[in-house]
Scaffold this motif. Structure first.
Motif, mmCIF file in Angstrom:
data_model
loop_
_atom_site.group_PDB
_atom_site.id
_atom_site.type_symbol
_atom_site.label_atom_id
_atom_site.label_comp_id
_atom_site.label_asym_id
_atom_site.label_seq_id
_atom_site.Cartn_x
_atom_site.Cartn_y
_atom_site.Cartn_z
ATOM 1 N N LYS A 32 0.826 -1.218 0.000
ATOM 2 C CA LYS A 32 0.000 0.000 0.000
ATOM 3 C C LYS A 32 0.862 1.271 0.000
ATOM 4 N N VAL A 33 2.077 1.147 -0.470
ATOM 5 C CA VAL A 33 2.890 2.357 -0.684
ATOM 6 C C VAL A 33 2.872 2.628 -2.187
ATOM 7 N N LEU A 34 2.255 3.724 -2.564
ATOM 8 C CA LEU A 34 2.024 3.986 -3.983
ATOM 9 C C LEU A 34 2.966 5.045 -4.543
ATOM 10 N N THR A 35 3.445 5.920 -3.676
ATOM 11 C CA THR A 35 4.325 6.998 -4.143
ATOM 12 C C THR A 35 5.102 7.540 -2.937
ATOM 13 N N ASN A 36 5.627 8.779 -3.051
ATOM 14 C CA ASN A 36 6.391 9.409 -1.961
ATOM 15 C C ASN A 36 7.627 8.607 -1.561
ATOM 16 N N ASN A 37 8.520 8.427 -2.538
ATOM 17 C CA ASN A 37 9.805 7.786 -2.252
ATOM 18 C C ASN A 37 9.634 6.388 -1.655
ATOM 19 N N GLY A 38 8.755 5.601 -2.261
ATOM 20 C CA GLY A 38 8.515 4.231 -1.809
ATOM 21 C C GLY A 38 9.683 3.310 -2.100
ATOM 22 N N PRO A 39 9.532 2.025 -1.732
ATOM 23 C CA PRO A 39 10.657 1.082 -1.878
ATOM 24 C C PRO A 39 11.133 0.891 -3.327
ATOM 25 N N LEU A 44 15.031 1.841 -7.589
ATOM 26 C CA LEU A 44 15.356 2.254 -8.965
ATOM 27 C C LEU A 44 16.430 3.349 -8.962
ATOM 28 N N GLU A 45 16.362 4.266 -8.014
ATOM 29 C CA GLU A 45 17.418 5.302 -7.947
ATOM 30 C C GLU A 45 18.783 4.637 -7.715
ATOM 31 N N LYS A 46 18.794 3.656 -6.827
ATOM 32 C CA LYS A 46 20.054 2.980 -6.516
ATOM 33 C C LYS A 46 20.565 2.199 -7.736
ATOM 34 N N GLU A 47 19.663 1.448 -8.346
ATOM 35 C CA GLU A 47 20.093 0.623 -9.490
ATOM 36 C C GLU A 47 20.503 1.464 -10.691
ATOM 37 N N ASN A 232 5.835 7.697 -9.416
ATOM 38 C CA ASN A 232 5.084 6.791 -8.534
ATOM 39 C C ASN A 232 5.663 5.368 -8.550
ATOM 40 N N GLU A 233 5.139 4.518 -7.689
ATOM 41 C CA GLU A 233 5.713 3.177 -7.505
ATOM 42 C C GLU A 233 5.519 2.266 -8.719
ATOM 43 N N MET A 234 4.422 2.442 -9.436
ATOM 44 C CA MET A 234 4.218 1.611 -10.636
ATOM 45 C C MET A 234 5.263 1.939 -11.694
ATOM 46 N N GLN A 235 5.503 3.237 -11.875
ATOM 47 C CA GLN A 235 6.521 3.653 -12.844
ATOM 48 C C GLN A 235 7.891 3.102 -12.440
ATOM 49 N N ALA A 236 8.209 3.240 -11.143
ATOM 50 C CA ALA A 236 9.530 2.819 -10.667
ATOM 51 C C ALA A 236 9.686 1.302 -10.812
ATOM 52 N N ALA A 237 8.612 0.560 -10.494
ATOM 53 C CA ALA A 237 8.667 -0.904 -10.625
ATOM 54 C C ALA A 237 8.903 -1.287 -12.089
ATOM 55 N N LEU A 238 8.205 -0.626 -12.992
ATOM 56 C CA LEU A 238 8.394 -0.928 -14.416
ATOM 57 C C LEU A 238 9.842 -0.644 -14.823
ATOM 58 N N GLY A 239 10.380 0.455 -14.309
ATOM 59 C CA GLY A 239 11.774 0.793 -14.608
ATOM 60 C C GLY A 239 12.734 -0.313 -14.184
ATOM 61 N N LEU A 240 12.478 -0.914 -13.022
ATOM 62 C CA LEU A 240 13.353 -1.993 -12.544
ATOM 63 C C LEU A 240 13.336 -3.182 -13.503
ATOM 64 N N VAL A 241 12.156 -3.491 -14.035
ATOM 65 C CA VAL A 241 12.061 -4.616 -14.975
ATOM 66 C C VAL A 241 12.679 -4.226 -16.328
ATOM 67 N N GLN A 242 12.403 -3.027 -16.785
ATOM 68 C CA GLN A 242 12.939 -2.568 -18.084
ATOM 69 C C GLN A 242 14.468 -2.597 -18.098
ATOM 70 N N LEU A 243 15.042 -2.243 -16.969
ATOM 71 C CA LEU A 243 16.504 -2.155 -16.891
ATOM 72 C C LEU A 243 17.151 -3.508 -17.208
#
Ligand code: PLP
Length: 373
Positions: A32-39, A44-47, A232-243
């Motif tokens: 239930k963390v959708l945005t605001n610097n979520g996990p 993604l910033e780290k990777e 948001n978290e959906m965008q960041a999650a997609l980025g992790l997979v795209q990478l």
């Protein structure tokens, strides 16, 4: 040869298998963390920092808001020197900050801002230079920095095309004060919509993070009228997979560009950019330039002919940004000031390129271009 029945557009966004993305969605639904610097945002910033070989990156909802914010991070005001040969968002970011754009012509080799024309455009009001690594080809970063140092100007690169590009073995994002990225659907690395600012120190990263979150610098401290431009978290999650698929996608792009280069090598009146020296390219775009006299057909005629054959190239970048009504009245928008940019903008067509473009499709495209007589 298979026929080109389906339309071919200039690009087709890359997506991973949906199955690969679903576990990430499940985690978001669980947390239930959708945005605001979520996990996922943090991950993604780290990777990305590791992947790109850069110290600090701050993710954004899109590249345009990242550009607008980057100017605020460095308190840029007055006049900024920039290129007319880009996507319109480059100059719009100045407009949104009430900064006067000063257009300077481009160099003919790669279409990037011409460093030798910058000095003549500097006035006491100039505070920064905003160049673009057009098509992902590095600007003359050394010369631009020399000029910036002499005149005490900041340098912000619009690096929206340059994801993953290395110059002399290191990330192109290590040049300038800030670099701004776009992860829009059409870019080589996408999070559907998305963007980022790359900076070189922790204090600047902190200031960027405040400005993209309303200016909050603590629970009750607001340091500036910041915008909301968080990823948001959906965008960041997609980025992790795209990478995970980035290198394989770039390898496929490289083969496509090599094929285009070979098949279009000896066509009178068709030229393309040289391969930049000391550069690990991302093969983001394949612009060709049509010389009407030698080719026997104008750029627009070829553009239309391709369209009639279900091939939708794009005239990136035509018209020049300086031709749009909100900028046309500026002194620096005078076409006499921008001859090279005008010349290139009148000749360019970007041909389709994306990882799943098939060989028979490339052949179909080049056949239309070669059979004009
Ligand atoms: C795509 C692009 C942008 C804008 O990025 P968005 O993520 O679409 O807002 C800015 N500058 C250039 C050169 C671009 O190509």
């Amino acid at each position: 040869m298979k026929k080109l029945e389906n339309p071919i557009y200039v690009t087709q966004p890359s997506l991973p298998d949906l199955q690969e993305f679903i576990p990430y969605l499940e985690q978001i639904w669980e947390n239930k963390v959708l945005t605001n610097n979520g996990p996922f945002h943090q991950q993604l910033e780290k990777e990305l920092a590791e992947f790109l070989g850069i110290p600090y990156i701050s993710l954004f909802a899109n590249g345009t808001l990242a550009l607008v914010t980057a100017l605020q991070v460095l308190r840029i005001t007055g006049e900024v020197i920039t290129t007319p040969y880009s996507f319109v968002a480059t100059t719009h970011s100045l407009w949104w900050n009430n900064i006067k754009p000063v257009f300077v012509d481009i160099e003919p080799q790669f279409g990037n801002l011409d460093p030798e024309k910058i000095e003549a455009a500097i006035t006491p009001k100039t505070t920064a230079i905003l160049p673009v690594h057009v098509y992902g080809n590095p600007c003359n970063v050394k010369r631009i920095q020399e000029i910036a140092d002499i005149y005490g100007l900041k340098v912000i690169y619009d690096a929206a095309h340059a994801f993953g590009v290395k110059y002399k073995g290191q990330s192109i994002f290590n040049y300038g004060d800030l670099s701004v990225l776009s992860f829009h659907a059409t870019k080589v690395f996408n999070t559907m919509e998305g963007g980022a600012i790359v900076c070189h120190d922790a204090a600047t990263k902190k200031r960027i993070d405040y400005l993209k979150n309303f200016g909050f610098a603590g629970e009750t401290t607001v340091m500036a009228p910041g915008i909301n431009s968080k990823m948001n978290e959906m965008q960041a999650a997609l980025g992790l997979v795209q990478l995970k698929h980035y290198h394989e996608n770039i390898a496929k792009r490289k083969v496509i560009i090599q094929t285009y280069r070979e098949q279009l090598a000896d066509i009178k009146g068709i030229s393309f950019l040289p391969e930049p020296e000391n550069t690990d390219s991302n093969y983001a775009y394949f612009p060709i330039f049509v010389n009407e006299k030698n080719y026997g057909m104008s750029r627009d005629q070829l553009y239309e002919k391709l369209k009639q054959n279900n091939i939708y190239g794009r005239r990136y970048f035509y018209p020049l940004i300086s031709e749009f009504p909100m900028y046309k009245g500026l002194d620096s928008a005078n076409p006499h000031n921008l001859k090279t940019a005008q010349h290139i903008a009148d000749k360019v067509i970007c041909l389709p390129i994306y990882p799943v473009l098939e060989h028979f499709q490339i052949q179909g495209i080049t056949k239309i271009i070669t059979s004009n007589k």
